[in-house]
Enzyme design. Sequence first.
Site, mmCIF file in Angstrom:
data_model
loop_
_atom_site.group_PDB
_atom_site.id
_atom_site.type_symbol
_atom_site.label_atom_id
_atom_site.label_comp_id
_atom_site.label_asym_id
_atom_site.label_seq_id
_atom_site.Cartn_x
_atom_site.Cartn_y
_atom_site.Cartn_z
ATOM 1 N N HIS A 1 71.664 4.708 109.680
ATOM 2 C CA HIS A 1 70.231 4.961 109.543
ATOM 3 C C HIS A 1 69.477 3.634 109.537
ATOM 4 O O HIS A 1 69.979 2.612 109.055
ATOM 5 C CB HIS A 1 69.952 5.740 108.255
ATOM 6 C CG HIS A 1 68.554 6.246 108.150
ATOM 7 N ND1 HIS A 1 67.511 5.459 107.699
ATOM 8 C CD2 HIS A 1 68.008 7.454 108.447
ATOM 9 C CE1 HIS A 1 66.392 6.160 107.712
ATOM 10 N NE2 HIS A 1 66.661 7.372 108.165
ATOM 11 N N GLU B 1 65.589 7.522 116.222
ATOM 12 C CA GLU B 1 64.507 7.367 115.255
ATOM 13 C C GLU B 1 63.804 6.038 115.498
ATOM 14 O O GLU B 1 64.312 4.985 115.118
ATOM 15 C CB GLU B 1 65.044 7.447 113.822
ATOM 16 C CG GLU B 1 66.391 6.745 113.603
ATOM 17 C CD GLU B 1 66.779 6.656 112.143
ATOM 18 O OE1 GLU B 1 66.371 7.538 111.375
ATOM 19 O OE2 GLU B 1 67.474 5.698 111.780
#
Length: 253
Positions: free
Chosen positions: A93, A165
């Site tokens: 992430h 993302e």
Amino acid sequence: MQKLIMGNWKMNGSSASIKELCKGISEVNYNSEKVAVAVFPSSVYVKEVLAQLPKEIGVGLQNITFYDNGAYTGELSAEMLHDVGCNYLLIGHSERRSLFGETDQDVFKKLNKIIDTSVVPVVCIGESLEDRQGGRLEKVLTTQLSLILENLSIEQLARVIIAYEPVWAIGTGVVASLEQVQETHQFIRSLVAKVDENLAKNMKIVYGGSLKAENAKDILSLPDVDGGLIGGASLKASEFNEIINQANKICTE
């Protein structure tokens, strides 16, 4: 293709709030053959979440170490992931990369720990605003995926989910335009197609970056978007459920 809707709860929640959140999410009605749902709570609440959510909703860890066991204070291993019953894992992430210095090599080593298991790996990639504005988007994404695409077999890659993302759209309220999302997902799929076209066709590539109920329909309807990795909106059952509902409508219409 089945849509995948995932909630990353990050470092949020308490036993009381998570009980309420799980109760709310448990009430959502959707066709599990058309939509898959998973959540990533803080590790200390994983057992509670597993006990409180329906079995068809996946539960995962937000991170593991690439070490097997030993004197690594504060870390969680792949074996622990299995032991508590998790079936998903977030890897790489952007907050792990930017705040804790996680590298593409670290991401690959963590992925290797679970790639031959039943755990579903969700590998996160994305560019900074500087990278996008500087015309380095494709170079950054290619670099982030290169170790994975070059070193895993087609069978192993078939288990991987890619979460795109854009770093500049995470937690900022800023959403990439529909054109930006589609073009980037299409580019990511083209990278996978260089390995195998059928693999690229079937690989789930999901979007994360201020995805919420109000924009879910438009984003999830894009041809190369196979789902979403939702942050803040997944902490409200009503909003998360609405995103699931939107995905369900798209898949059943």
